[in-house]
Scaffold this motif. Sequence first.
Motif, PDB file in Angstrom:
ATOM      1  N   GLU A 197       3.853   1.575  -1.251  1.00  8.15           N
ATOM      2  CA  GLU A 197       4.539   1.797  -2.579  1.00  8.15           C
ATOM      3  C   GLU A 197       3.267   2.335  -3.507  1.00  8.15           C
ATOM      4  OE1 GLU A 197       5.913  -1.987  -3.730  1.00  8.15           O
ATOM      5  OE2 GLU A 197       7.618  -2.142  -2.528  1.00  8.15           O
ATOM      6  N   GLU A 198       2.179   1.799  -3.508  1.00 14.43           N
ATOM      7  CA  GLU A 198       1.141   2.541  -4.110  1.00 14.43           C
ATOM      8  C   GLU A 198       0.819   3.798  -3.745  1.00 14.43           C
ATOM      9  OE1 GLU A 198      -2.246   0.161  -3.560  1.00 14.43           O
ATOM     10  OE2 GLU A 198      -1.856  -1.802  -4.732  1.00 14.43           O
ATOM     11  N   GLU A 250       3.711   5.747  -5.373  1.00 14.73           N
ATOM     12  CA  GLU A 250       3.514   6.105  -6.815  1.00 14.73           C
ATOM     13  C   GLU A 250       2.483   7.095  -7.097  1.00 14.73           C
ATOM     14  OE1 GLU A 250       2.465   2.496  -8.579  1.00 14.73           O
ATOM     15  OE2 GLU A 250       4.525   1.436  -8.205  1.00 14.73           O
ATOM     16  N   GLN A 251       1.366   7.177  -6.285  1.00 17.28           N
ATOM     17  CA  GLN A 251       0.373   8.173  -6.470  1.00 17.28           C
ATOM     18  C   GLN A 251       0.784   9.504  -6.124  1.00 17.28           C
ATOM     19  OE1 GLN A 251      -3.106   7.012  -4.160  1.00 17.28           O
ATOM     20  NE2 GLN A 251      -3.547   5.317  -5.571  1.00 17.28           N
ATOM     21  N   LYS A 273       0.741  -1.136   0.070  1.00 17.77           N
ATOM     22  CA  LYS A 273      -0.046   0.020  -0.099  1.00 17.77           C
ATOM     23  C   LYS A 273       1.077   1.333  -0.025  1.00 17.77           C
ATOM     24  CE  LYS A 273      -4.071  -2.116   2.333  1.00 17.77           C
ATOM     25  NZ  LYS A 273      -4.780  -1.904   3.450  1.00 17.77           N
TER      26      LYS A 273
END
Length: 386
Positions: free
Chosen positions: A262-263, A266-267, A260
């Motif tokens: 990492e996501e 990225e966002q 989560k």
Amino acid sequence: MCEVGTRPPLAAERGEPPGGAAAAAAAERCRDMGEQPIFTTRAHVFQIDPSTKKNWVPASKQAVTVSYFYDSTRNSYRIISVDGAKVIINSTITPNMTFTKTSQKFGQWADSRANTVFGLGFPSEQQLTKFAEKFQEVKEAAKLARDRSQEKIETSSNHSQESGRETPSSTRASSVNGTDDEKASHGGPAEAHLKSENDKLKFALAQSSSNVKKWETELQSLRESNARLSTALQESAASIEHWKKQFSACKEENDQLRGKIEELEEQCNEVNKEKERNAQLSRRLQELETELQDKELELEELRKQGEIIPELMSECESVSEQLQAAEKKNKDLEEKVRTLRTEVEENKHRQTNLKTELKNFLDVLDGKIDELHDFRQGLSKLGVDN
């Protein structure tokens, strides 16, 4: 000895608040079993990672109490530390142990019985130095106690061997005394000496029997202690399995959280890129607005210049007329220059002819002067001769 290897019930299970109450209760149990704290400090506790044998794993979330305990019944020393309801250090100090300072505030020692390496992080270098000095002092005391225990065992063993060898002699002495009861009334010196020796042998035999009973009691106590330690080891193994399962669950949860994170990263990167694009567009818009203002100023200047163009045209016409008049005068001057140049050339030619004539005249004059000089010399010679 205090059974600190087993897992005590949790504070929540007993209905007690977590923290110092459990540690105080563990210390009180150690006192009840004959152990007394001789030195206490606070430090962060670590254990070596059993898988890598290199990395340190925190055993406590914060600084906890670390104490030296002395067992007067066993004549042994231990280092004990409790974090809440969990015993994180139960290390019996032996003469072979060594406490090593690895930095200004960190030290470690290896416990072969626990098959691990303990590490302590102290708030200051002075506390680390005090703990290390106490470790060395306790280590020397443990060595002295071990030497005394070995001497005691050797002495008791020698007494037992002597009693075993002297038992037949006492039996023979008793038989001698039994057969010579009729002669005891005589009270000879030999009989008195023999009786004294017999009494000594009886006393040695009684003392040997008491030592045997004492060592049997000691052996039974050791067996009971081993049984308690075995139970504690089994409970520790069960606790380890429980913690392993919790560790696996925490690891899975950690992996999910990492995914989560990492996501989200990225966002966040996309948002940052979009913010950067917007900032670039804003800067470009400001530059274009500045350029537009500059162009408007230039246009205004051109308009002002357009208003004075008729004046400039009239001035340009007058300048053109003046230029034509100047060109005409220039032509006249050029014609005069050409005429003057022709006259100069003619004058140069005349001067050249005059120079030639003058040179010829000078040559003739030089010849006449030479003739006149010769004539004078001739006259002078004539006057001398006369």
